[in-house]
Design an enzyme around this catalytic site. Structure first.
Site, PDB file in Angstrom:
ATOM      1  N   CYS A   8       0.907  -1.051  -0.169  1.00 37.34           N
ATOM      2  CA  CYS A   8      -0.050  -0.182  -0.053  1.00 37.34           C
ATOM      3  C   CYS A   8       0.907   1.255   0.072  1.00 37.34           C
ATOM      4  CB  CYS A   8      -1.126   0.063   1.043  1.00 37.34           C
ATOM      5  SG  CYS A   8      -0.346   0.131   2.778  1.00 37.34           S
ATOM      6  N   ASN A  22       2.526   1.466   4.320  1.00 40.50           N
ATOM      7  CA  ASN A  22       2.624   0.325   5.118  1.00 40.50           C
ATOM      8  C   ASN A  22       2.597   0.399   6.504  1.00 40.50           C
ATOM      9  OD1 ASN A  22       5.330  -1.927   5.781  1.00 40.50           O
ATOM     10  ND2 ASN A  22       3.493  -2.425   5.297  1.00 40.50           N
ATOM     11  N   ARG A  73      -3.421  -0.806   5.208  1.00 38.56           N
ATOM     12  CA  ARG A  73      -3.906  -1.820   4.586  1.00 38.56           C
ATOM     13  C   ARG A  73      -2.845  -3.105   4.214  1.00 38.56           C
ATOM     14  NH1 ARG A  73      -5.536   1.592  -0.578  1.00 38.56           N
ATOM     15  NH2 ARG A  73      -3.497   2.697   0.076  1.00 38.56           N
ATOM     16  N   SER A  74      -1.727  -2.831   3.771  1.00 39.77           N
ATOM     17  CA  SER A  74      -0.695  -3.877   3.657  1.00 39.77           C
ATOM     18  C   SER A  74      -0.379  -4.642   4.836  1.00 39.77           C
ATOM     19  CB  SER A  74       0.510  -3.397   2.826  1.00 39.77           C
ATOM     20  OG  SER A  74       1.187  -2.326   3.457  1.00 39.77           O
ATOM     21  N   ASP A 134      -8.540   3.139   1.257  1.00 38.44           N
ATOM     22  CA  ASP A 134      -7.497   3.464   2.335  1.00 38.44           C
ATOM     23  C   ASP A 134      -8.259   4.100   3.565  1.00 38.44           C
ATOM     24  OD1 ASP A 134      -5.419   4.462   3.803  1.00 38.44           O
ATOM     25  OD2 ASP A 134      -4.452   5.519   2.058  1.00 38.44           O
TER      26      ASP A 134
END
Length: 156
Positions: free
Chosen positions: A10, A13, A16-17, A125
């Protein structure tokens, strides 16, 4: 043969990731699958930071502790190290395609490309919104990682 490897990406970091990393780790553990799983960001604003407290909270409600994860930036070596680099949104996917080295082997995709009927969609996001946005993100990354795991494990 080494286990399949996946890097989730993403922007920073921290939302989402790392949630996608945690969701796939949990799903792989339940399935007894050995995978190499990591996450990174295309930006460098949060290097070394723990995930956003709201991301930590939504993961904790699912019984997963992500407090020890630390943000890092995507590196050229990631394109050679990972089988799959999975972006959370179209802009990060475009950025990954732009920075991918010519000798990279990773297959690039959007996370929701792996969910039937969701191809081309981005994981929203939640960073600038309320805590409820993290619940939506968790739902999306869970659906995406479960579909990706089925792909990685192949037919029974």
């Amino acid at each position: 043969m080494p286990p399949p490897s996946v890097l989730f990406v993403c922007l920073g970091n921290i939302c989402r990731s790392p949630l996608a990393e945690a969701a796939l780790r949990a799903a792989a553990k339940r399935a007894g699958a050995g995978l190499l799983i990591d996450s990174a960001g295309t930006g460098d604003w949060h290097l070394g930071h723990a995930p956003d407290r709201r991301a930590q909270a939504v993961a904790a409600r699912a019984g997963i502790d992500i407090s020890t994860l630390r943000a890092r930036q995507v590196a050229a070596e990631d394109f050679r190290r990972f089988d799959h680099i999975v972006a959370m949104d179209r802009q990060n996917l475009a950025d990954l395609r732009r920075i991918a080295p010519l000798d990279g082997r990773a297959r690039l995709s959007l996370l929701l490309d792996h969910v039937p009927g969701r191809a081309g969609q981005s994981v929203a996001d939640p960073y600038f919104g309320e805590a409820a946005g993290f619940e939506t993100t968790w739902h999306d990354v869970t659906a995406g990682t479960q579909a990706l795991l089925r792909l990685l494990l192949g037919p029974d």
